[in-house]
Design a protein around this motif. Structure first.
Motif: not given
Length: 385
Positions: A113-141
């Motif tokens: 929304v963008e109307r006069g003195d009103v402005y609306g926005r949204h977003r993904l601030y964080r978006a990640a998945v972590t795959l764990t196998r033993g002592n190893v982590d893979l984080k994507l996103g």
């Protein structure tokens, strides 16, 4: 609003609601999906870069879904919905900044929304998945990759640099990346990060080794991050009851000369509730003379600090368990300009904080901080689960 922007809204909402309420209960989990979040309102009075006085009310709903989708597969999803109100929306500065693209490889933000003195926005601030196998982590996103130990400045934190004068210091944009971490022992790990540039022009690649010996934490970093070749290290330990930290990095821009960045810091907590932190910073890419400041680079985000020598002081004092004073002060050692951010933080309820603060800037004509406008702010944040 474009079709892409409308589509983003549906996708983001479906991700949060579906993953939090639908997918999680049907999967075998080792950690249940947890839905939490916060509602934050920030009121700000200041002056735009064009000299216009303004008032701004920023209201942010953040919903966080964290937990295991399946054994060895974790999710970190944080969705922001922001509504901006006030005269700041009528300034030339806001009109120039509102459509600036976020420095992300995958766009996950839009205005609705963008109307006069009103402005609306949204977003993904964080978006990640972590795959764990033993002592190893893979984080994507989209994630926060925190290398370094600095409170005010960090020579090693290239991907998510610290801004010592940010109004919301805890807000860090994050980076779209793949982070591979292998645990080598109880206090040691090796990390590899790969992060494509937002403009698809290059890819950041870096490795970090972190270990501990004799009570001293140490890290080594090497790679090319945001176009800068970097080799560096950090150390953190104790001398008596004081914490000691330090970072050093050698950096080389494409086609340019190499330069050094150094940081040393100390922290001490007194028994009476006073906590102090001091940092000294050397920026070899800066200028000793204000006439040589890279102000264009600062506006574009390519430069973080303009001069070569800085000092920072953090102080906090607990008057009561519910009332605390917090202050950040920065001094430019080359042009002697100064900045201070001082706040009172009151826990008005078990899950709500109220903060009142001012930011003041001072210096001689042409100095780094003299043109930065003073600001008054009021923040109220409520956490829910």
């Amino acid at each position: 609003m474009t079709r892409r922007q409308r589509g983003f809204g549906w996708v983001a909402t479906a991700l949060v609601v579906g993953l939090a309420f639908g997918a999680a209960p049907s999967m075998a989990q080792t950690r249940p999906m947890d839905l939490t979040g916060s509602l934050k309102s920030v009121f700000l009075r200041s002056r735009a870069s064009t000299g216009e006085d303004y008032a701004l009310s920023l209201n942010r709903l953040r919903v966080e879904a964290k937990g295991d989708l399946a054994p060895g597969l974790a999710l970190d999803l944080q969705y922001d919905n922001e509504l901006l109100l006030g005269s700041y929306l009528d300034t030339v500065e806001f009109r120039a900044l509102k459509d600036t693209a976020q420095p992300q490889y995958w766009r996950a933000d839009a205005n609705y929304v963008e109307r006069g003195d009103v402005y609306g926005r949204h977003r993904l601030y964080r978006a990640a998945v972590t795959l764990t196998r033993g002592n190893v982590d893979l984080k994507l996103g989209h994630q926060r990759i925190a290398w370094g130990t600095g409170r005010f400045w960090s020579p090693l934190d290239i991907l998510n640099p610290v801004n010592p004068l940010a109004l919301e210091r805890e807000e860090r944009v994050g980076v779209d990346a793949a982070l591979l971490e292998a645990k080598l022992g109880p206090l040691s790990r090796a990390s590899l990060v790969v992060a494509p540039a937002p403009d698809r022009s290059s890819t950041s690649r870096g490795v970090q080794w972190h270990g501990n010996a004799g009570g001293v934490d140490a890290s080594l970093v090497a790679g090319r991050l945001l176009g800068l070749d970097i080799v560096g290290m950090d150390l953190a330990g104790q001398i008596g009851d004081a914490g000691i930290r330090g970072e050093a990095a050698r950096l080389r821009p494409p086609g340019g000369s190499a330069f050094n960045r150094l940081m040393v810091g100390a922290d001490y907590a007194f028994a009476n509730g006073l906590t102090l932190s001091v940092e000294l910073y050397y920026n070899g890419a800066g200028s000793r003379d204000s006439a040589g400041y890279d102000r264009a680079g600062l506006r574009s985000g390519g430069a973080a600090m303009l001069a070569t020598r800085y000092a920072g002081l953090y102080a906090s004092y607990e008057f009561t368990p519910l009332l605390k004073w917090v202050s950040y002060a920065v001094r430019n050692g080359d042009d002697r300009s100064r900045a201070i951010d001082s706040r009172l933080v009151w826990s008005v309820a078990p899950s709500a904080d109220l903060a009142v603060g001012v930011q003041r800037y001072d210096g001689n004509r042409g100095s780094e901080f003299v043109a930065v406008p003073d600001a008054f702010q009021l923040q109220l944040q409520w956490f829910f689960r």
